[in-house]
Write a protein that holds these residues in place. Structure first.
Motif, short mmCIF file in Angstrom:
data_model
loop_
_atom_site.label_atom_id
_atom_site.label_comp_id
_atom_site.label_asym_id
_atom_site.label_seq_id
_atom_site.Cartn_x
_atom_site.Cartn_y
_atom_site.Cartn_z
N LEU A 1 0.90 -1.12 -0.08
CA LEU A 1 -0.14 -0.17 0.09
C LEU A 1 0.83 1.28 0.07
O LEU A 1 0.61 2.14 -0.84
CB LEU A 1 -1.07 -0.01 1.14
N GLY A 2 1.99 1.48 0.70
CA GLY A 2 2.94 2.49 0.68
C GLY A 2 3.46 2.60 -0.53
O GLY A 2 3.75 3.90 -1.06
N PHE A 3 3.82 1.47 -1.25
CA PHE A 3 4.52 1.72 -2.47
C PHE A 3 3.61 2.03 -3.62
O PHE A 3 4.09 3.08 -4.28
CB PHE A 3 5.05 0.22 -2.95
N ILE A 4 2.19 1.87 -3.41
CA ILE A 4 1.39 2.45 -4.31
C ILE A 4 1.16 3.79 -4.11
O ILE A 4 1.06 4.57 -5.15
CB ILE A 4 0.12 1.67 -4.18
N VAL A 5 1.37 4.35 -2.95
CA VAL A 5 1.06 5.86 -2.52
C VAL A 5 2.35 6.24 -3.32
O VAL A 5 2.24 7.43 -3.78
CB VAL A 5 1.14 5.94 -1.05
N LEU B 1 4.22 5.55 7.23
CA LEU B 1 3.37 4.61 8.31
C LEU B 1 3.26 3.10 8.03
O LEU B 1 3.38 2.27 8.40
CB LEU B 1 2.01 5.35 8.80
N THR B 2 2.56 3.33 6.59
CA THR B 2 2.41 1.82 6.06
C THR B 2 3.57 1.20 5.65
O THR B 2 3.57 -0.05 5.92
CB THR B 2 1.36 2.30 4.87
N ILE B 3 4.62 1.96 5.12
CA ILE B 3 5.76 1.12 4.67
C ILE B 3 6.43 0.65 5.99
O ILE B 3 6.92 -0.52 6.06
CB ILE B 3 6.77 2.16 3.86
N SER B 4 6.57 1.62 7.21
CA SER B 4 7.30 1.27 8.33
C SER B 4 6.42 0.07 8.95
O SER B 4 7.04 -0.84 9.46
CB SER B 4 7.13 2.37 9.26
N ILE B 5 5.25 0.07 8.91
CA ILE B 5 4.35 -1.33 9.70
C ILE B 5 4.87 -2.41 8.78
O ILE B 5 5.21 -3.62 9.28
CB ILE B 5 3.08 -1.08 9.58
N GLY B 6 4.94 -2.53 7.49
CA GLY B 6 5.36 -3.76 6.68
C GLY B 6 6.78 -3.98 6.91
O GLY B 6 7.19 -5.26 7.30
#
Length: 528
Positions: A196-200, A233-238
């Protein structure tokens, strides 16, 4: 020397091609399978060592985009780069290359897989499938560390989860199926957050791209701090799930406890580094402004992981679970260093550079030392069929080589000078103290707790009166209880290299420091 050859592609895909060959040929004897596996991993390691030497001498530098800071040539530039259109409509390509952040981790990965191959010489349960699966994992691990495209990174990231699932489920023990499923589900959910972070990042870029070097050049979210913070946030969670940090660590102890010894080595030594490496390769350089803005959050997460991992490890009676929790502790130091680097990047770049260099050095050191400890845990289980430390005692008399190597790994893990753990942690603490004095001081307590629990383990298992599990008489049968040649050959080189790094670290630091400096230059330029 190698600049005209697709040498990285050869290094990455050689293991899986050999693995496929093993599965296609008629049933081969165990010794032949082991010989092919060892030879393949040894050749891969030799190629990476040659790349290291050539890169250090200035060879293989790219003529296009450079290192994380973007120079086309010079110290720290990306080397041995290949960039081929893969999915051009998505802005994604087969883009690979190495620099001072990735090359040490790739070489460590190859060494750990070679150690696992040697250790597994006597594997008698489905040896062909076992070797082929490890060769597959070697390809996806090396592929991730050389990836310069987000989709390529994600593909290797997810495939590593699949490979480790089968290693735990098929060759593990205890509640292996349950632990493998928990590992898969937990880390797969984390990978979805990463995607999701990559898509952003892709949608924010102009032109749209998944290329890491191009995204670094664009800094696509520099003018949108809200979306930048959400992407971080999303990248860090992953990445935090894979690292793992508190509170995303709960899959780790059961996975380690029930995995076979070589599986635990790769899980701790390689797969955990994928998360930490993602922070320095993706999160920090592509989102420099958000990283600086939220750096204190990473510092706090790092300190909590350090202290929590050490305290919970102290409460363990199971040798393997204890080592697993010390991994949470040691990975916390890495997150602390990277967070502190974000705080110091704008005001004290020298300290920030030192913290990042220490964090990358810690990735290498932890891989070597914890890899050795998990192989030694496998020796303990093979002899006594138990990881419970209370069931052992006085093993230094019957297994002196086993005791000596365990002591070296333990002293390295607690940061004794002269070993790689000291070099890594000293740099992290020195670089972090000025930017985050109170959190860093608290993290120092983690060293004291880790030293106490590891020394207590040494005294309990190796000193005092002799005792052993009733099911494992082999430990008390003289020299039969000590390390066998294959076990010695798999563990000793890891610890020898840990000593070499501890005494003569320059060959490693000279590779890491320029890339760390380039990374800090990027982070310092980011808009908060």
């Amino acid at each position: 020397m190698f600049s005209e050859l697709p040498v990285l592609t050869i290094v990455v895909f050689l293991p899986v091609l050999v693995g496929i060959g093993l599965l296609l040929v008629p049933e081969a004897r165990r010794r032949l399978v082991a010989g092919i596996w060892i030879t393949t991993t040894a050749v891969d390691l030799a190629l990476l060592v040659a790349l290291w030497i050539d890169y250090a001498a200035g060879g293989g530098r790219s003529t296009g985009a450079g290192a994380v800071a973007g120079p086309a040539s010079g110290t720290g530039a990306i080397g041995y780069e290949t960039n081929i259109a893969w999915m051009p409509t998505l802005g994604s390509g087969y883009h690979v290359g190495v620099d001072g952040l990735s090359l040490p981790l790739a070489a460590m990965t190859a060494l750990l897989f070679l150690a696992c191959a040697i250790y597994s010489v006597r594997q008698d349960h489905r040896p062909r499938a076992h070797a082929a699966l490890f060769l597959f994992l070697q390809t996806v691990s090396l592929g991730l560390f050389v990836s310069l495209d987000l989709i390529l990174f994600f593909v290797f990231f997810d495939l590593s989860i699949v490979g480790m699932y089968f290693i735990i489920a098929v060759w593990g023990h205890g509640n292996a199926a349950r632990s493998a499923l928990q590992f898969f589900l937990y880390t797969f959910i984390g990978s979805l957050a990463l995607l999701l972070g990559f898509i952003v990042l892709y949608l924010a870029s102009d032109p749209h791209t998944f290329d890491i070097v191009e995204l670094i050049r664009q800094d696509p979210l520099k003018n949108d701090p809200l979306v930048g913070g959400l992407a971080l946030l999303t990248i860090s969670i992953g990445l935090a799930v894979k690292t793992p940090t508190v509170p995303f660590h709960t899959w780790l102890p059961p996975a380690h406890t029930d995995a076979p010894a070589p599986g635990s080595v790769i899980l701790a030594g390689v797969l955990l580094k994928m998360g930490a490496y993602g922070f320095v390769r993706i999160a920090m350089p592509i989102l420099p402004g958000p990283w600086r803005s939220y750096a204190m959050v990473f510092v706090i997460v790092g300190v909590v992981s350090v202290l929590y991992g050490a305290l919970v490890a102290m409460a363990q009676t199971n040798f393997k679970r204890m080592v697993a929790y010390t991994s949470v502790n040691h990975m916390g130091y890495i997150i602390l260093g990277l967070g502190a680097a974000g705080l110091a990047a704008g005001t004290n770049p020298q300290a920030a550079n030192l913290a990042v260099t220490g964090a990358v050095t810690q990735m290498v050191s932890h891989g070597l030392l914890t890899g050795a400890l998990f192989l030694l845990a496998g020796v303990l289980f093979a002899r006594g069929h138990s990881y419970e430390m209370a069931e052992y005692g006085g093993l230094a008399r019957t297994a002196p080589r086993f005791a000596a190597l365990t002591a070296v790994a333990v002293f390295g893990s607690l940061g004794l000078p002269g070993l790689s753990g000291f070099i890594a942690e000293f740099q992290i603490f020195t670089g972090s103290l000025g930017a985050a004095p109170i959190p860093t001081a608290l993290a120092l307590l983690g060293i004291l707790i880790t030293a106490a629990l590891l020394l207590r383990m040494l005294a309990q298992v190796f000193l005092g009166p002799e005792r052993q599990p009733t099911a494992g008489a082999e430990l008390g049968s003289g020299t039969l209880g000590d390390l066998r040649p294959r076990e010695l050959l798999s563990v000793a080189p890891l610890l020898v290299l840990a000593v070499v790094i501890g005494v003569f670290p320059r060959f490693l630091l000279d590779l890491i420091e320029p890339a760390a400096h380039a990374l800090i230059t990027l982070v310092a330029a980011g808009t908060q």
